[in-house]
Design a protein around this motif. Structure first.
Motif, PDB file in Angstrom:
ATOM      1  N   VAL A   1      32.942  42.835  33.656  1.00  0.00           N
ATOM      2  CA  VAL A   1      33.531  41.847  34.559  1.00  0.00           C
ATOM      3  C   VAL A   1      32.851  41.915  35.923  1.00  0.00           C
ATOM      4  O   VAL A   1      32.507  40.898  36.528  1.00  0.00           O
ATOM      5  CB  VAL A   1      35.047  42.094  34.691  1.00  0.00           C
ATOM      6  CG1 VAL A   1      35.641  41.214  35.799  1.00  0.00           C
ATOM      7  CG2 VAL A   1      35.748  41.820  33.363  1.00  0.00           C
ATOM      8  N   ALA A   2      32.636  43.129  36.412  1.00  0.00           N
ATOM      9  CA  ALA A   2      32.006  43.294  37.723  1.00  0.00           C
ATOM     10  C   ALA A   2      30.592  42.732  37.749  1.00  0.00           C
ATOM     11  O   ALA A   2      30.131  42.235  38.784  1.00  0.00           O
ATOM     12  CB  ALA A   2      31.989  44.776  38.104  1.00  0.00           C
ATOM     13  N   SER A   3      29.887  42.782  36.618  1.00  0.00           N
ATOM     14  CA  SER A   3      28.514  42.286  36.561  1.00  0.00           C
ATOM     15  C   SER A   3      28.441  40.781  36.365  1.00  0.00           C
ATOM     16  O   SER A   3      27.349  40.199  36.387  1.00  0.00           O
ATOM     17  CB  SER A   3      27.755  42.982  35.430  1.00  0.00           C
ATOM     18  OG  SER A   3      28.242  42.561  34.160  1.00  0.00           O
TER      19      SER A   3
ATOM     20  N   SER B   1      29.414  39.309  33.539  1.00  0.00           N
ATOM     21  CA  SER B   1      29.209  39.013  32.116  1.00  0.00           C
ATOM     22  C   SER B   1      30.480  38.560  31.424  1.00  0.00           C
ATOM     23  O   SER B   1      30.431  38.123  30.270  1.00  0.00           O
ATOM     24  CB  SER B   1      28.668  40.259  31.395  1.00  0.00           C
ATOM     25  OG  SER B   1      27.453  40.686  31.969  1.00  0.00           O
ATOM     26  N   ALA B   2      31.623  38.702  32.089  1.00  0.00           N
ATOM     27  CA  ALA B   2      32.888  38.315  31.474  1.00  0.00           C
ATOM     28  C   ALA B   2      33.855  37.862  32.554  1.00  0.00           C
ATOM     29  O   ALA B   2      33.756  38.266  33.720  1.00  0.00           O
ATOM     30  CB  ALA B   2      33.474  39.487  30.687  1.00  0.00           C
ATOM     31  N   ASP B   3      34.810  37.000  32.144  1.00  0.00           N
ATOM     32  CA  ASP B   3      35.859  36.558  33.064  1.00  0.00           C
ATOM     33  C   ASP B   3      37.023  37.525  33.078  1.00  0.00           C
ATOM     34  O   ASP B   3      37.772  37.591  34.061  1.00  0.00           O
ATOM     35  CB  ASP B   3      36.363  35.167  32.648  1.00  0.00           C
ATOM     36  CG  ASP B   3      35.259  34.127  32.689  1.00  0.00           C
ATOM     37  OD1 ASP B   3      34.600  34.012  33.738  1.00  0.00           O
ATOM     38  OD2 ASP B   3      35.043  33.452  31.664  1.00  0.00           O
ATOM     39  N   ALA B   4      37.202  38.248  31.979  1.00  0.00           N
ATOM     40  CA  ALA B   4      38.310  39.197  31.892  1.00  0.00           C
ATOM     41  C   ALA B   4      37.960  40.262  30.864  1.00  0.00           C
ATOM     42  O   ALA B   4      37.218  40.015  29.912  1.00  0.00           O
ATOM     43  CB  ALA B   4      39.610  38.486  31.501  1.00  0.00           C
ATOM     44  N   GLY B   5      38.514  41.438  31.067  1.00  0.00           N
ATOM     45  CA  GLY B   5      38.291  42.524  30.121  1.00  0.00           C
ATOM     46  C   GLY B   5      39.550  43.338  29.954  1.00  0.00           C
ATOM     47  O   GLY B   5      40.384  43.440  30.866  1.00  0.00           O
ATOM     48  N   LEU B   6      39.725  43.919  28.791  1.00  0.00           N
ATOM     49  CA  LEU B   6      40.874  44.775  28.530  1.00  0.00           C
ATOM     50  C   LEU B   6      40.700  46.081  29.295  1.00  0.00           C
ATOM     51  O   LEU B   6      39.644  46.722  29.209  1.00  0.00           O
ATOM     52  CB  LEU B   6      40.977  45.058  27.025  1.00  0.00           C
ATOM     53  CG  LEU B   6      42.110  45.978  26.576  1.00  0.00           C
ATOM     54  CD1 LEU B   6      43.467  45.391  26.935  1.00  0.00           C
ATOM     55  CD2 LEU B   6      42.008  46.246  25.080  1.00  0.00           C
ATOM     56  N   GLY B   7      41.720  46.478  30.068  1.00  0.00           N
ATOM     57  CA  GLY B   7      41.545  47.695  30.844  1.00  0.00           C
ATOM     58  C   GLY B   7      42.817  48.189  31.487  1.00  0.00           C
ATOM     59  O   GLY B   7      43.927  47.737  31.173  1.00  0.00           O
ATOM     60  N   LEU B   8      42.660  49.117  32.414  1.00  0.00           N
ATOM     61  CA  LEU B   8      43.760  49.798  33.080  1.00  0.00           C
ATOM     62  C   LEU B   8      43.802  49.427  34.563  1.00  0.00           C
ATOM     63  O   LEU B   8      42.769  49.131  35.162  1.00  0.00           O
ATOM     64  CB  LEU B   8      43.604  51.312  32.940  1.00  0.00           C
ATOM     65  CG  LEU B   8      43.417  51.863  31.532  1.00  0.00           C
ATOM     66  CD1 LEU B   8      43.139  53.364  31.584  1.00  0.00           C
ATOM     67  CD2 LEU B   8      44.635  51.569  30.665  1.00  0.00           C
ATOM     68  N   ARG B   9      44.996  49.492  35.133  1.00  0.00           N
ATOM     69  CA  ARG B   9      45.118  49.245  36.565  1.00  0.00           C
ATOM     70  C   ARG B   9      44.280  50.256  37.351  1.00  0.00           C
ATOM     71  O   ARG B   9      43.617  49.912  38.336  1.00  0.00           O
ATOM     72  CB  ARG B   9      46.580  49.332  36.997  1.00  0.00           C
ATOM     73  CG  ARG B   9      46.782  49.018  38.481  1.00  0.00           C
ATOM     74  CD  ARG B   9      48.207  49.302  38.926  1.00  0.00           C
ATOM     75  NE  ARG B   9      49.168  48.443  38.248  1.00  0.00           N
ATOM     76  CZ  ARG B   9      49.489  47.205  38.630  1.00  0.00           C
ATOM     77  NH1 ARG B   9      48.878  46.675  39.691  1.00  0.00           N
ATOM     78  NH2 ARG B   9      50.393  46.514  37.971  1.00  0.00           N
ATOM     79  N   ALA B  10      44.306  51.505  36.918  1.00  0.00           N
ATOM     80  CA  ALA B  10      43.567  52.549  37.627  1.00  0.00           C
ATOM     81  C   ALA B  10      42.080  52.222  37.690  1.00  0.00           C
ATOM     82  O   ALA B  10      41.423  52.409  38.722  1.00  0.00           O
ATOM     83  CB  ALA B  10      43.782  53.903  36.947  1.00  0.00           C
ATOM     84  N   THR B  11      41.531  51.722  36.602  1.00  0.00           N
ATOM     85  CA  THR B  11      40.112  51.383  36.564  1.00  0.00           C
ATOM     86  C   THR B  11      39.811  50.193  37.466  1.00  0.00           C
ATOM     87  O   THR B  11      38.825  50.191  38.209  1.00  0.00           O
ATOM     88  CB  THR B  11      39.691  51.066  35.120  1.00  0.00           C
ATOM     89  OG1 THR B  11      40.029  52.165  34.283  1.00  0.00           O
ATOM     90  CG2 THR B  11      38.200  50.810  35.043  1.00  0.00           C
ATOM     91  N   ALA B  12      40.648  49.164  37.382  1.00  0.00           N
ATOM     92  CA  ALA B  12      40.421  47.960  38.183  1.00  0.00           C
ATOM     93  C   ALA B  12      40.404  48.293  39.669  1.00  0.00           C
ATOM     94  O   ALA B  12      39.512  47.864  40.415  1.00  0.00           O
ATOM     95  CB  ALA B  12      41.496  46.923  37.876  1.00  0.00           C
TER      96      ALA B  12
ATOM     97  N   LEU C   1      37.299  50.240  40.863  1.00  0.00           N
ATOM     98  CA  LEU C   1      36.069  49.459  40.938  1.00  0.00           C
ATOM     99  C   LEU C   1      36.202  48.248  41.856  1.00  0.00           C
ATOM    100  O   LEU C   1      35.284  47.424  41.930  1.00  0.00           O
ATOM    101  CB  LEU C   1      35.649  49.010  39.532  1.00  0.00           C
ATOM    102  CG  LEU C   1      35.311  50.138  38.543  1.00  0.00           C
ATOM    103  CD1 LEU C   1      34.931  49.562  37.180  1.00  0.00           C
ATOM    104  CD2 LEU C   1      34.184  51.003  39.077  1.00  0.00           C
ATOM    105  N   GLY C   2      37.320  48.104  42.557  1.00  0.00           N
ATOM    106  CA  GLY C   2      37.494  46.993  43.482  1.00  0.00           C
ATOM    107  C   GLY C   2      37.651  45.655  42.789  1.00  0.00           C
ATOM    108  O   GLY C   2      37.225  44.623  43.330  1.00  0.00           O
ATOM    109  N   LEU C   3      38.298  45.636  41.628  1.00  0.00           N
ATOM    110  CA  LEU C   3      38.485  44.413  40.860  1.00  0.00           C
ATOM    111  C   LEU C   3      39.956  44.028  40.845  1.00  0.00           C
ATOM    112  O   LEU C   3      40.833  44.806  41.221  1.00  0.00           O
ATOM    113  CB  LEU C   3      37.977  44.612  39.431  1.00  0.00           C
ATOM    114  CG  LEU C   3      36.485  44.937  39.289  1.00  0.00           C
ATOM    115  CD1 LEU C   3      36.158  45.329  37.865  1.00  0.00           C
ATOM    116  CD2 LEU C   3      35.632  43.752  39.731  1.00  0.00           C
ATOM    117  N   GLY C   4      40.215  42.808  40.375  1.00  0.00           N
ATOM    118  CA  GLY C   4      41.590  42.350  40.241  1.00  0.00           C
ATOM    119  C   GLY C   4      42.206  42.830  38.946  1.00  0.00           C
ATOM    120  O   GLY C   4      41.504  43.262  38.010  1.00  0.00           O
TER     121      GLY C   4
END
Length: 653
Positions: free
Chosen positions: A586-588, A590-601, A604-607
């Protein structure tokens, strides 16, 4: 069409060993200072050209005497000798010992002329002159009372007692350790002739390779050059001197230039890649046209595409391109030849006896070099398990501890069957605790607190499967915290009954989106109804299962099937491995959304669009409860679970 070079008849492994042994890798001897000699092998015999020590010396503090003057002395009837002087270490004696006399002496001091024994100070007492009338040459003389009898040579190290002049001190091939270097120092040697280190040129091939430290283009299929550095380190471990050359592409002229340049400067040239039978693999043609090709292809897995040959001034071995295969073939076939040329013996502790942790079956008629991991059971017995994620997986380099050689006619290795593991290094030890399961940021923090753990983030399903097989000490798996209705289409939650739970905590999961959520994604419905690019996790991931349950619930609400909703999500089957991987896509962009965790988002400074929470379970192998590493794991959770989770957004007990 380019003509393809097929493998010749595959050589047997014994033939490959013989071909490499026939290569002349022994370099000329060189002279090095003692400070550079550790671990090197002597090139020739060294004889002592002087006595060590070069003089008779006292081996303890006391008094130098004539032994015959002490005959009959004991505690009840001591003898008294005149004390006529003293001698200290590092000085020339200025006094002689005559009959009835003694000289005070320090450990290591030169024995004064006339003395042939030393009485230890503990068996003596000094006496002052009884009156001024007792004079020697007009001066008062003190005396020493000796309470023991001596024989000539007592407490004296005679000249040459350690090494005598003309004696064979060290033979050729002797590996120089602190002990030998100490002896050479005592002989006054400051330089020694040693076997030269074979110079080994290392060339990695392939247009896709980039040296670490340089920019990488994932879009162009570029990868970092792994083999140059792993093989260079392995060459050093074997006693050779690695020389890295620029990596060669798949161009014949450039490959020929680099190979010939390395052959002029080195005793052995190693290349990796471009040894198989594809149209672009041309190294074998260079060898055939500019040298001699001795062998092309070996009946061994991994590593069939192996080359052995000669250039006019150098030997050549071509290794496979995949890192695990390249390192395995190097250690099996090439490292012994380098050690022999450098005079470095194979470590005697480089093998370990173990028993197979699981059954392993085979279906090929080639000798197999099975990368193997080690784990200790509850009784301290070593178990071996296969590590095989494909030869192209560089992580297998650190997950494996050694290699088990499986004969070509072996159909399977049974659970519990004895095997010999050839370790990658004599320093290899089984991990203190071994786990398999879900990739999780809190678990990574925990592992940092343990001594030498090993954790394979293969996902919840694989962790539970291996825990049921009894291989790891613990597994980590997740369960959906939602309470689904009995008629829900949600997948059955992952069974966490395979082991004994020692800890659990909850983490928020959902969709990771670009910062600010520019596509205004609100939930799963957006993925189903809109043309959005989605990145998923692998099927073994517990997080993937939790997502599947949520989609099944959405299907229930809409009166449709889970399959239909999945089909409408663009990229649902496009999976990546680790918990950060979708977020990085998502950060690069390459995707609009990805399955993940709040901690990861947030890291990495993502929503982040929250969809629910799931519980992480840490499950212990019930047979390993008393193992020290498992106890340390449990203690870390018990003593500071809050501290481990502190600062991880969306993660809580």
């Amino acid at each position: 069409m380019t003509e393809r070079k097929e493998f010749r008849d595959l050589a047997e492994p014994e033939d490959a060993h013989e071909a490499i042994e026939s290569l002349d890798l022994i370099p000329e001897a060189e002279r090095v200072s003692l400070t550079e000699a550790r671990g090197r092998a002597l090139a020739e015999r060294l004889d002592a050209d002087r006595d060590v020590p070069g003089f008779d010396r006292a081996s303890m503090d006391g008094y130098a005497v004539k032994a015959r003057d002490t005959f009959g002395a004991d505690e009840a009837d001591p003898v008294v000798l005149d004390l006529v002087g003293e001698v200290h270490a590092g000085e020339e004696p200025g006094v002689e010992v005559d009959e009835g006399e003694a000289v005070e002496i320090s450990t290591g001091a030169v024995m004064p002329p006339g003395a042939d024994a030393v009485v230890m100070v503990e068996r003596t007492d000094e006496r002052e002159p009884p009156n001024d009338s007792e004079l020697t040459n007009g001066e008062a003389v003190s005396g020493v009372e000796i309470r023991t009898a001596l024989a000539p040579g007592d407490h004296v190290m005679l000249a040459g007692a350690d090494v005598s002049a003309g004696q064979r001190a060290l033979g050729p091939g002797t590996r120089l350790t602190a002990r030998e270097i100490g002896l050479l120092s005592a002989l006054g040697v400051d330089e020694v002739p040693v076997r030269g280190k074979p110079r080994v040129g290392i060339i990695s091939t392939g247009d896709e390779l980039v040296r670490p430290g340089n920019p990488l283009s994932d879009q162009s299929g570029q990868i970092y050059d792994v083999n140059s550095y792993t093989i260079a380190t392995a060459v050093e471990e074997a006693g050779g001197e690695p020389v890295l050359y620029p990596h060669a592409g798949d161009d014949y002229d450039e490959m020929e230039r680099l190979l010939l340049e390395a052959a002029e400067d080195c005793d052995l040239v190693l290349s990796s890649g471009s040894t198989s039978a594809s149209a672009v693999d041309v190294i074998y043609r260079v060898i055939e046209s500019r040298g001699e090709l001795l062998l092309h292809g070996v009946a061994v897995k991994p590593g069939k595409p192996m080359l052995v040959g000669r250039f006019p001034n150098s030997a050549y071995v071509g290794l496979p391109g995949y890192p695990v295969s390249a390192l395995t073939i190097f250690r099996t076939f090439v490292a012994p030849a380098i050690r022999d040329a450098a005079g470095v013996p194979e470590p005697t502790t480089a093998t370990i006896d173990a028993r197979m942790a699981v059954e392993e079956r085979y279906g090929e008629g080639r000798m197999r070099l099975m990368p193997t991991g080690l784990v200790e059971d509850e009784h301290g017995r070593v178990l071996a398990y296969p590590v095989d994620k494909g030869s192209g997986a560089t992580t297998s380099l650190v997950e494996a501890d050694g290699v088990v050689t499986v004969a070509p006619d072996t159909a399977y290795l049974a659970e519990g069957e004895p095997v010999e593991v050839r370790l990658f290094s004599p320093d290899v030890r089984p991990p203190s605790v071994f786990g398999v399961g879900e990739d999780d940021p809190a678990l990574s923090r925990l592992l940092d607190r343990l001594d030498s753990p090993r954790y394979l983030a293969f996902g919840s399903r694989e962790g539970l499967r291996r825990l049921r097989n009894g291989v790891p000490d613990f597994a980590v798996a997740t369960n959906d915290e939602r309470r689904s209705s009995p008629d829900s289409q949600a997948s059955t939650p992952i069974d966490a009954s395979a082991g004994t739970e020692i800890a659990s905590y909850v983490r928020d999961w959902g969709l990771v989106v670009p910062d600010g959520n520019p596509a205004e994604i609100e939930g799963l419905s957006d993925l189903v109804e809109r043309d959005l690019r989605f990145i998923n996790r692998g099927t073994d991931s517990g997080l993937r299962t939790t997502l599947g349950n949520a989609i099944a619930d959405l299907a229930d609400e809409r009166g449709t099937t889970r399959h239909e909703l999945v089909e409408s999500i663009s990229g649902f089957e496009l999976t990546v491995k680790a918990h950060e991987s979708p977020a990085r896509k998502v950060a690069s962009g390459s995707a609009d959304a990805g399955l993940g965790l709040r901690a990861t988002a947030e890291q990495l400074g993502l929503g982040f669009v929250p969809l629910g929470e799931e519980r992480v379970h840490v499950l212990m192998n019930p047979e390993r409860e008393s193992k020290a590493g498992v106890e340390a794991l449990a203690d870390a959770f018990d003593s500071d679970l809050v501290g481990i989770l502190d600062g991880l957004p969306g993660v809580r007990p």
